[in-house]
Design an enzyme around this catalytic site. Structure first.
Site, mmCIF file in Angstrom:
data_model
loop_
_atom_site.group_PDB
_atom_site.id
_atom_site.type_symbol
_atom_site.label_atom_id
_atom_site.label_comp_id
_atom_site.label_asym_id
_atom_site.label_seq_id
_atom_site.Cartn_x
_atom_site.Cartn_y
_atom_site.Cartn_z
ATOM 1 N N CYS A 160 0.801 -1.234 0.000
ATOM 2 C CA CYS A 160 0.000 0.000 0.000
ATOM 3 C C CYS A 160 0.831 1.280 0.000
ATOM 4 O O CYS A 160 0.818 2.028 -0.973
ATOM 5 C CB CYS A 160 -0.930 -0.012 1.205
ATOM 6 S SG CYS A 160 -2.174 -1.311 1.088
HETATM 7 N N1 LIG Z 1 -2.663 -6.366 0.970
HETATM 8 C C1 LIG Z 1 -3.229 -5.365 1.606
HETATM 9 O O1 LIG Z 1 -3.003 -5.182 2.798
HETATM 10 C C2 LIG Z 1 -4.195 -4.419 0.900
HETATM 11 C C3 LIG Z 1 -4.974 -3.551 1.678
HETATM 12 C C4 LIG Z 1 -5.866 -2.712 1.072
HETATM 13 C C5 LIG Z 1 -5.984 -2.703 -0.323
HETATM 14 N N2 LIG Z 1 -5.217 -3.534 -1.090
HETATM 15 C C6 LIG Z 1 -5.418 -3.486 -2.538
HETATM 16 O O2 LIG Z 1 -6.179 -4.620 -2.948
HETATM 17 C C7 LIG Z 1 -5.762 -5.067 -4.235
HETATM 18 C C8 LIG Z 1 -5.321 -6.517 -4.157
HETATM 19 O O3 LIG Z 1 -4.200 -6.611 -3.281
HETATM 20 P P1 LIG Z 1 -3.725 -7.979 -2.656
HETATM 21 O O4 LIG Z 1 -2.745 -7.623 -1.612
HETATM 22 O O5 LIG Z 1 -4.884 -8.842 -2.321
HETATM 23 O O6 LIG Z 1 -2.957 -8.615 -3.928
HETATM 24 P P2 LIG Z 1 -2.481 -10.132 -4.099
HETATM 25 O O7 LIG Z 1 -1.404 -10.092 -5.121
HETATM 26 O O8 LIG Z 1 -2.245 -10.758 -2.769
HETATM 27 O O9 LIG Z 1 -3.763 -10.861 -4.721
HETATM 28 C C9 LIG Z 1 -4.300 -10.569 -5.957
HETATM 29 C C10 LIG Z 1 -4.633 -11.886 -6.652
HETATM 30 O O10 LIG Z 1 -5.330 -11.598 -7.859
HETATM 31 C C11 LIG Z 1 -4.956 -12.583 -8.822
HETATM 32 N N3 LIG Z 1 -5.314 -12.089 -10.144
HETATM 33 C C12 LIG Z 1 -4.685 -11.173 -10.919
HETATM 34 N N4 LIG Z 1 -5.392 -10.936 -12.049
HETATM 35 C C13 LIG Z 1 -6.492 -11.727 -12.001
HETATM 36 C C14 LIG Z 1 -7.607 -11.922 -12.865
HETATM 37 N N5 LIG Z 1 -7.719 -11.248 -14.007
HETATM 38 N N6 LIG Z 1 -8.529 -12.828 -12.512
HETATM 39 C C15 LIG Z 1 -8.433 -13.511 -11.345
HETATM 40 N N7 LIG Z 1 -7.409 -13.357 -10.472
HETATM 41 C C16 LIG Z 1 -6.466 -12.464 -10.784
HETATM 42 C C17 LIG Z 1 -3.476 -12.753 -8.578
HETATM 43 O O11 LIG Z 1 -3.008 -13.984 -9.107
HETATM 44 C C18 LIG Z 1 -3.404 -12.693 -7.047
HETATM 45 O O12 LIG Z 1 -3.499 -13.968 -6.457
HETATM 46 C C19 LIG Z 1 -4.653 -4.096 -4.653
HETATM 47 O O13 LIG Z 1 -5.230 -3.067 -5.404
HETATM 48 C C20 LIG Z 1 -4.146 -3.560 -3.341
HETATM 49 O O14 LIG Z 1 -3.559 -2.290 -3.492
HETATM 50 C C21 LIG Z 1 -4.343 -4.406 -0.501
#
Ligand SMILES: NC(=O)c1ccc[n+]([C@@H]2O[C@H](COP(=O)([O-])OP(=O)(O)OC[C@H]3O[C@@H](n4cnc5c(N)ncnc54)[C@H](O)[C@@H]3O)[C@@H](O)[C@H]2O)c1
Length: 427
Positions: A268
């Site tokens: 983030c």
């Molecule tokens: N990790 C955190 O603490 C957090 C907190 C708030 C917001 N976010 C936001 O949430 C979003 C996701 O973050 P995250 O940490 O969960 O990421 P992550 O990488 O852990 O998970 C995302 C998943 O989506 C999958 N993916 C990608 N493209 C895809 C598609 N077209 N169809 C299906 N699956 C697909 C990836 O393989 C991956 O497993 C980001 O925008 C991030 O900025 C994350």
């Protein structure tokens, strides 16, 4: 009637089963919905089927319970996306050379468009710049489905606020901001989240909701940069910045405590504020000076840690080159195994480049995450005694800090967690 007793149980599709998507899928299963966890990473899907977790906030037992309900289907087969009532997009939004990369959101929206039917709701949760839901996601859904947003189907945005490893605030009890492209969409989005979280907070538009997330993260980023810059000045002025922060924190109003550290990491803080500054520059031709300054200061912190270490070794006529340096922590924050964008990794790389023998202890970060020629070790009395210097980078509870204090010849504690002592210095 309590909203949890409402009869709506939907087919919920969560696109992306990562740190954000998997906990949401678990909550939706617990709320009684039929949940498809659509994930393009085949290996993650296999692990989910085996009830083997890769997200610390979702224990394997919880996964096993969800699978046992027969209402949770992890899959990489897009055919299972058909017939959803609610789809939530939780895919990555990285930066590529400083520019937002929305390709994951685009591809998720294209997949969903092919399975969209009348009455369904699509919600974006990925962090992104204001305008993405209305200007990118909605048109892709309309083009791919031939349906009209607002009248045929609903679209909204709801930012994620999870704080990995936080024992108090989880997805269920953290208020959730919700929005829609129109009043009907807002109602549909709120109705869904009312089944999975305790409190929803409606805002009038998707851009306001998108900006809310960026405001929250930019606020943290800027305040961390403020105390980091203060820590560097105070160090040179011979003032204990930690004591000043403690004292300022006794003010019951108008002050919020932030503490210095080796830099910011995770998915983030190093990324989200840049989505906002990119948008401001793109749309208005102006720099977002606070974000740019905060990036500059926080990005510089690993170099400052190395400088402090160099100075400490210099005092005993040692060079970084050839010194044995033990780093405690690779993860970007305490008690998590997440080393994405971690400043600890940058510190390790800088020290390696200077010729140090770098050893790292981190009980949370997997052994396959070793970066460069770094030896992974346990924190033992022998390991501590053998090190020319020890640097505490991540304050995991698992570290025995008394052991560190007793055996290390010199410790640079970037988190001020170790009790004061002759061999201990704070950032
Ligand atoms: N990790 C955190 O603490 C957090 C907190 C708030 C917001 N976010 C936001 O949430 C979003 C996701 O973050 P995250 O940490 O969960 O990421 P992550 O990488 O852990 O998970 C995302 C998943 O989506 C999958 N993916 C990608 N493209 C895809 C598609 N077209 N169809 C299906 N699956 C697909 C990836 O393989 C991956 O497993 C980001 O925008 C991030 O900025 C994350």
């Amino acid at each position: 009637m309590n909203r949890r007793e409402l009869p709506q149980l939907w087919k919920v599709l969560v696109v992306g089963q990562g740190y954000v998507g998997l906990p949401l899928a678990m909550r939706a299963v617990a709320a009684g919905h039929d949940v498809v966890g659509y994930e393009i990473d085949e290996n993650r899907v296999k692990r989910l089927h085996a009830a083997e977790t890769y997200v610390e906030d979702v224990p394997s037992e919880e996964l096993a319970r969800a699978l046992a309900t027969d209402r949770f289907l992890p899959t990489d087969d897009a055919a299972h996306c058909a017939g959803f009532d609610v789809a939530v997009i939780t895919v990555p939004t990285p930066l590529r050379d400083g520019t937002p990369d929305l390709s994951y959101i685009e591809s998720a929206a294209v997949t969903l468009a092919g399975h969209l039917r009348r009455g369904a709701t699509v919600i974006l949760e990925s962090t992104t710049y204001p305008g993405t839901t209305e200007e990118l996601v909605t048109p892709l859904l309309e083009e791919g489905s031939g349906l009209v947003a607002g009248s045929d189907f609903f679209v909204g945005y709801s930012p994620e606020r999870i704080d990995p490893g936080n024992p108090t605030w989880g997805l269920g009890n953290t208020p959730k901001v919700v929005s829609g492209i129109d009043a009907a969409s807002l109602a549909a989005v709120q109705a869904f989240y009312d089944t999975v979280v305790d409190t929803t907070v409606p805002v009038s538009g998707c851009k306001e909701a998108e900006l809310t997330k960026l405001l929250e993260n930019t606020f943290r980023h800027v305040n961390i940069a403020l105390v980091n810059e203060l820590a560097m000045f105070a160090g040179d002025l011979g003032i204990d910045v930690w004591e000043s922060i403690d004292a300022a924190s006794t003010k019951p109003f108008g002050f919020m405590r932030f503490t210095p550290g080796p830099g910011v990491g995770g998915h983030c803080l190093p990324i989200d504020p840049s989505y906002l500054s990119w948008r401001v520059r793109r749309a208005l031709g102006q720099p977002f000076r606070f974000v740019e300054l905060a990036n500059d200061i926080n990005d510089h912190m690993p170099d400052y840690v190395v400088r402090r270490l160099t100075e400490a070794l210099n005092r005993t006529r040692q060079a970084v080159n050839g010194s044995r340096i033990l780093l405690l922590g690779l993860a970007y924050k305490a008690n998590t195994g997440d080393d994405r964008e971690s400043p600890a990794v940058v510190v390790a790389e800088r020290l390696l480049a200077l010729g140090a023998e770098v050893r790292v202890a981190d009980p949370h970060v997997g052994r396959d995450h070793v970066h460069g020629n770094v030896e992974r070790v346990q924190v033992t009395a022998e390991e501590l005694t053998a090190a020319d210097a020890v640097v505490l980078l991540t304050d995991h509870d698992a570290f025995d800090l008394d052991l560190v204090r007793t055996h290390a010849r010199y410790v640079l504690d970037t988190r001020r967690r170790i009790a004061p002592g002759e061999s201990v210095e704070y950032l």
